[in-house]
Design a protein around this motif. Structure first.
Motif, PDB file in Angstrom:
ATOM      1  N   HIS A 140       4.253   7.632  -9.321  1.00  0.00           N
ATOM      2  CA  HIS A 140       3.960   6.132  -9.592  1.00  0.00           C
ATOM      3  C   HIS A 140       3.745   5.332  -8.202  1.00  0.00           C
ATOM      4  O   HIS A 140       4.661   5.703  -7.203  1.00  0.00           O
ATOM      5  N   ARG A 141       3.017   4.367  -8.042  1.00  0.00           N
ATOM      6  CA  ARG A 141       2.679   3.598  -7.057  1.00  0.00           C
ATOM      7  C   ARG A 141       3.146   2.234  -7.165  1.00  0.00           C
ATOM      8  O   ARG A 141       3.072   2.053  -8.314  1.00  0.00           O
ATOM      9  N   PRO A 142       3.347   1.670  -6.053  1.00  0.00           N
ATOM     10  CA  PRO A 142       3.285   2.050  -4.659  1.00  0.00           C
ATOM     11  C   PRO A 142       4.450   2.850  -4.486  1.00  0.00           C
ATOM     12  O   PRO A 142       5.537   2.878  -5.053  1.00  0.00           O
ATOM     13  N   PHE A 143       4.519   3.868  -3.286  1.00  0.00           N
ATOM     14  CA  PHE A 143       5.705   4.429  -2.793  1.00  0.00           C
ATOM     15  C   PHE A 143       5.744   4.420  -1.125  1.00  0.00           C
ATOM     16  O   PHE A 143       4.676   4.340  -0.757  1.00  0.00           O
ATOM     17  N   LEU A 144       7.008   4.969  -0.738  1.00  0.00           N
ATOM     18  CA  LEU A 144       6.947   4.851   0.690  1.00  0.00           C
ATOM     19  C   LEU A 144       7.871   6.303   0.830  1.00  0.00           C
ATOM     20  O   LEU A 144       9.071   6.336   0.369  1.00  0.00           O
ATOM     21  N   ILE A 145       7.265   7.455   1.244  1.00  0.00           N
ATOM     22  CA  ILE A 145       7.830   8.573   1.609  1.00  0.00           C
ATOM     23  C   ILE A 145       7.847   9.079   2.802  1.00  0.00           C
ATOM     24  O   ILE A 145       6.738   9.079   3.289  1.00  0.00           O
ATOM     25  N   VAL A 199       1.398  18.719  -0.379  1.00  0.00           N
ATOM     26  CA  VAL A 199       2.260  17.506  -0.402  1.00  0.00           C
ATOM     27  C   VAL A 199       1.732  16.412  -1.050  1.00  0.00           C
ATOM     28  O   VAL A 199       1.991  15.631  -1.992  1.00  0.00           O
ATOM     29  N   LEU A 200       0.255  16.096  -0.505  1.00  0.00           N
ATOM     30  CA  LEU A 200      -0.513  15.012  -0.795  1.00  0.00           C
ATOM     31  C   LEU A 200      -0.852  15.091  -2.350  1.00  0.00           C
ATOM     32  O   LEU A 200      -0.723  14.254  -3.098  1.00  0.00           O
ATOM     33  N   GLU A 201      -1.178  16.657  -2.851  1.00  0.00           N
ATOM     34  CA  GLU A 201      -1.362  16.588  -4.261  1.00  0.00           C
ATOM     35  C   GLU A 201      -0.347  16.376  -5.049  1.00  0.00           C
ATOM     36  O   GLU A 201      -0.460  15.538  -6.101  1.00  0.00           O
ATOM     37  N   ALA A 202       0.839  16.658  -4.607  1.00  0.00           N
ATOM     38  CA  ALA A 202       2.024  16.413  -5.569  1.00  0.00           C
ATOM     39  C   ALA A 202       2.309  14.842  -5.571  1.00  0.00           C
ATOM     40  O   ALA A 202       2.754  14.155  -6.532  1.00  0.00           O
ATOM     41  N   LEU A 245      10.880  15.911   1.298  1.00  0.00           N
ATOM     42  CA  LEU A 245      10.494  14.595   0.672  1.00  0.00           C
ATOM     43  C   LEU A 245      11.423  13.535   0.601  1.00  0.00           C
ATOM     44  O   LEU A 245      12.352  13.896  -0.436  1.00  0.00           O
ATOM     45  N   THR A 246      11.497  12.401   1.178  1.00  0.00           N
ATOM     46  CA  THR A 246      12.584  11.444   0.958  1.00  0.00           C
ATOM     47  C   THR A 246      11.925  10.097   0.660  1.00  0.00           C
ATOM     48  O   THR A 246      11.366   9.347   1.478  1.00  0.00           O
ATOM     49  N   PRO A 247      12.091   9.587  -0.547  1.00  0.00           N
ATOM     50  CA  PRO A 247      11.864   8.554  -0.849  1.00  0.00           C
ATOM     51  C   PRO A 247      12.665   7.315  -0.081  1.00  0.00           C
ATOM     52  O   PRO A 247      13.789   7.140   0.008  1.00  0.00           O
ATOM     53  N   LEU A 248      11.787   6.300   0.530  1.00  0.00           N
ATOM     54  CA  LEU A 248      12.404   5.314   1.131  1.00  0.00           C
ATOM     55  C   LEU A 248      12.231   3.828   0.665  1.00  0.00           C
ATOM     56  O   LEU A 248      11.513   3.822  -0.300  1.00  0.00           O
ATOM     57  N   ARG A 249      13.237   2.817   0.761  1.00  0.00           N
ATOM     58  CA  ARG A 249      12.842   1.596   0.334  1.00  0.00           C
ATOM     59  C   ARG A 249      12.934   0.518   1.429  1.00  0.00           C
ATOM     60  O   ARG A 249      13.458   0.847   2.235  1.00  0.00           O
ATOM     61  N   LEU A 250      12.140  -0.524   0.989  1.00  0.00           N
ATOM     62  CA  LEU A 250      12.201  -1.779   2.323  1.00  0.00           C
ATOM     63  C   LEU A 250      13.598  -2.468   2.211  1.00  0.00           C
ATOM     64  O   LEU A 250      14.030  -3.058   2.966  1.00  0.00           O
ATOM     65  N   ILE A 268       0.880  -1.071  -0.059  1.00  0.00           N
ATOM     66  CA  ILE A 268       0.141  -0.057  -0.015  1.00  0.00           C
ATOM     67  C   ILE A 268       0.713   0.907   0.326  1.00  0.00           C
ATOM     68  O   ILE A 268       1.743   1.438   0.806  1.00  0.00           O
ATOM     69  N   PRO A 269       0.762   2.246  -0.652  1.00  0.00           N
ATOM     70  CA  PRO A 269       1.378   3.553  -0.988  1.00  0.00           C
ATOM     71  C   PRO A 269       1.351   3.992   0.469  1.00  0.00           C
ATOM     72  O   PRO A 269       0.222   4.188   1.179  1.00  0.00           O
ATOM     73  N   ALA A 270       2.270   4.395   1.116  1.00  0.00           N
ATOM     74  CA  ALA A 270       2.261   5.322   2.352  1.00  0.00           C
ATOM     75  C   ALA A 270       3.215   6.623   2.370  1.00  0.00           C
ATOM     76  O   ALA A 270       4.252   6.522   1.895  1.00  0.00           O
ATOM     77  N   ILE A 271       2.782   7.363   3.346  1.00  0.00           N
ATOM     78  CA  ILE A 271       3.509   8.805   3.517  1.00  0.00           C
ATOM     79  C   ILE A 271       3.702   8.755   5.053  1.00  0.00           C
ATOM     80  O   ILE A 271       2.621   8.815   5.725  1.00  0.00           O
ATOM     81  N   ALA A 272       4.716   9.071   5.606  1.00  0.00           N
ATOM     82  CA  ALA A 272       4.969   9.464   6.959  1.00  0.00           C
ATOM     83  C   ALA A 272       5.198  11.053   7.052  1.00  0.00           C
ATOM     84  O   ALA A 272       6.026  11.408   6.327  1.00  0.00           O
ATOM     85  N   PHE A 273       4.322  11.786   7.950  1.00  0.00           N
ATOM     86  CA  PHE A 273       4.703  13.144   8.109  1.00  0.00           C
ATOM     87  C   PHE A 273       5.051  13.444   9.554  1.00  0.00           C
ATOM     88  O   PHE A 273       4.817  12.949  10.479  1.00  0.00           O
ATOM     89  N   SER A 274       6.124  14.394   9.723  1.00  0.00           N
ATOM     90  CA  SER A 274       6.618  14.918  10.855  1.00  0.00           C
ATOM     91  C   SER A 274       7.085  16.231  10.823  1.00  0.00           C
ATOM     92  O   SER A 274       7.219  16.892   9.858  1.00  0.00           O
ATOM     93  N   ALA A 275       7.037  17.026  12.196  1.00  0.00           N
ATOM     94  CA  ALA A 275       7.009  18.342  12.263  1.00  0.00           C
ATOM     95  C   ALA A 275       7.943  18.526  13.400  1.00  0.00           C
ATOM     96  O   ALA A 275       7.805  17.868  14.658  1.00  0.00           O
ATOM     97  N   PRO A 276       8.708  19.636  13.825  1.00  0.00           N
ATOM     98  CA  PRO A 276       9.656  19.828  14.870  1.00  0.00           C
ATOM     99  C   PRO A 276       8.936  20.479  16.063  1.00  0.00           C
ATOM    100  O   PRO A 276       7.852  20.980  15.940  1.00  0.00           O
ATOM    101  N   VAL A 277       9.274  19.988  17.116  1.00  0.00           N
ATOM    102  CA  VAL A 277       8.774  20.489  18.314  1.00  0.00           C
ATOM    103  C   VAL A 277      10.058  21.361  19.061  1.00  0.00           C
ATOM    104  O   VAL A 277      11.253  20.748  19.588  1.00  0.00           O
TER     105      VAL A 277
END
Length: 244
Positions: free
Chosen positions: A152-157, A144-147, A220-225, A118-127
């Motif tokens: 191309h799917r699936p992706f892990l960002i 970001v979601l629009e972009a 935006l950093t693409p990751l791989r398993l 399943i395509p997936a995106i993790a979001f984080s913000a500084p404290v």
């Protein structure tokens, strides 16, 4: 589009609600999140006890809480909701940059989705001494979601938001050695205890996620398993061949 939203800060985190609210503009949203904070849990899964999946009121959204890890939440969420199209994790209270990706529960939830195809995106913000201004960040999350939904799917960002974004950049993971520190102290009863703290020991390199966020860009950093070190594996094959 069916969008499953989760996190590692717990079901009542303001970052989770902000992300879920933005996601409603892109599809049907369901929240499945830990019942308590699971920060730095990494990709742990629960196998030694049963898990519970309980409906929970959350700002008018369909939401459930799980007495488990972020990865558990994605596993249970996709079990109870067929054909999930996208998993969003966050918005985490704290950045997940560089080597922090290794132990992040936020990123692990996205990784669990990727393991399921399943395509997936993790979001984080500084404290930085105060909670992020999620209302101000929500329009940027939408951009970001629009972009990314055009990718191309699936992706892990992995997505890291600065406090006041001025743009969006693709960036590689900042992989540098960390200076791990053990900070001793005592509790109110006089008993010794220890805190673990880790700090980067170098300035970030240009083009990395740390550099981007430090310059007020969303990274935006693409990751791989697949964690295989291809260069080292190729070298090992060459050495083995030369020894024959």
């Amino acid at each position: 589009m069916r969008i499953l939203v989760t996190n590692d800060d717990g079901i009542y985190s303001p970052g989770l609600l902000a992300l879920a609210e933005v996601a409603t503009a892109f599809g049907e949203v369901r929240v499945v999140a830990p019942d308590v904070e699971q920060s730095a849990m990494g990709h742990a899964i629960t196998i030694s006890r049963p898990l519970h999946y309980r409906a929970t009121p959350l700002g008018g959204l369909e939401a459930y809480r799980v007495n488990g890890t972020p990865a558990d939440c994605v596993a249970l969420g996709t079990h109870h909701w067929d054909k999930v199209d996208l998993v969003l994790s966050g918005i985490n209270l704290g950045s997940n940059l560089g080597n922090e990706i290794w132990h992040s529960g936020t990123v692990a939830a996205a990784k669990q989705a990727a393991l399921l195809g399943i395509p997936a995106i993790a979001f984080s913000a500084p404290v930085n001494g105060r909670e992020p201004d999620f209302e101000a960040l929500k329009p940027w999350v939408g951009r970001v979601l629009e972009a990314l939904l055009r990718e191309h799917r699936p992706f892990l960002i992995n997505v890291n938001l600065p406090t006041k974004p001025k743009g969006i950049l693709w960036a590689r993971q900042s992989v540098r050695m960390y200076e791990g520190r053990i900070v001793p102290g005592t509790d109110p009863m006089g008993r010794e205890h220890f805190w673990f703290a880790a700090y980067p020991d170098h300035e970030p390199e240009e083009g990395t996620d740390r550099w981007a966020v430090g310059h007020n860009f969303i990274a935006l950093t693409p990751l791989r398993l697949d964690l295989t070190d291809e260069a080292r594996l190729s070298q090992a094959f060459q050495l083995a061949a030369s020894a024959d």
